[in-house]
Design an enzyme around this catalytic site. Structure first.
Site, PDB file in Angstrom:
ATOM      1  N   HIS A 157       0.837  -1.195   0.000  1.00 52.59           N
ATOM      2  CA  HIS A 157       0.000   0.000   0.000  1.00 52.59           C
ATOM      3  C   HIS A 157       0.874   1.248   0.000  1.00 52.59           C
ATOM      4  CE1 HIS A 157       0.594  -1.091   4.261  1.00 52.59           C
ATOM      5  NE2 HIS A 157       0.411   0.180   4.576  1.00 52.59           N
TER       6      HIS A 157
ATOM      7  N   HIS B 116       1.044   5.172   0.995  1.00 54.97           N
ATOM      8  CA  HIS B 116       0.475   6.252   1.795  1.00 54.97           C
ATOM      9  C   HIS B 116       0.615   7.553   1.034  1.00 54.97           C
ATOM     10  CE1 HIS B 116       0.125   4.291   5.803  1.00 54.97           C
ATOM     11  NE2 HIS B 116       1.085   3.511   5.332  1.00 54.97           N
TER      12      HIS B 116
END
Length: 138
Positions: free
Chosen positions: A99, A101
């Protein structure tokens, strides 16, 4: 590929709710449930991959195209955006699903540059620098 125990896989499949910002066939962007700044968002591949290098090339291209589009909107929140990807648990990754950010940043927010996370630069000798260089360039 999906991990039934992964919170991000559950968000990607619609099993868990999230504030979806953008979505494609392979990628989903949503607001972070535990933001460190107003507008803190995450962009994830819908498939379950723990590390960036596991993501197939076409899915990776899609992931970073969504990052590119969403970061423009996140920039509007603070003026600049920290784009960060923790690649594996040892790097600080809390959810073992790749992922990115997107964290709005602004002057005086107290977060500092990336080097402040480590207390400054390390010192490397010439031989060690070339050894590392040879390993990295492949």
């Amino acid at each position: 590929m999906r991990d039934a125990d992964c919170v991000f896989c559950k968000i990607a499949s619609g099993e868990l709710p999230a504030r979806i910002i953008s979505e494609t066939g392979n990628t989903i962007a949503f607001m972070d449930a535990f933001p460190v700044a107003r507008g803190h968002s995450l962009v994830i591949p819908k498939g379950h991959y723990e590390r960036m290098q596991e993501i197939p090339e076409s899915e990776n291209a899609d992931l970073f195209e969504v990052v590119r589009r969403v970061v423009a909107r996140v920039d509007e929140m603070g003026g600049s955006t920290l784009v960060a990807l923790h690649n594996g648990r040892g790097s600080g990754q809390e959810v073992p699903h790749a992922h990115v950010h997107l964290i709005p940043r602004s002057e005086g927010d107290g977060a500092g540059p990336v080097h402040s996370m480590f207390g400054g630069a390390i010192q490397l000798g010439t031989d060690e620098t070339f050894e590392i260089y040879d390993r990295l360039k492949g």
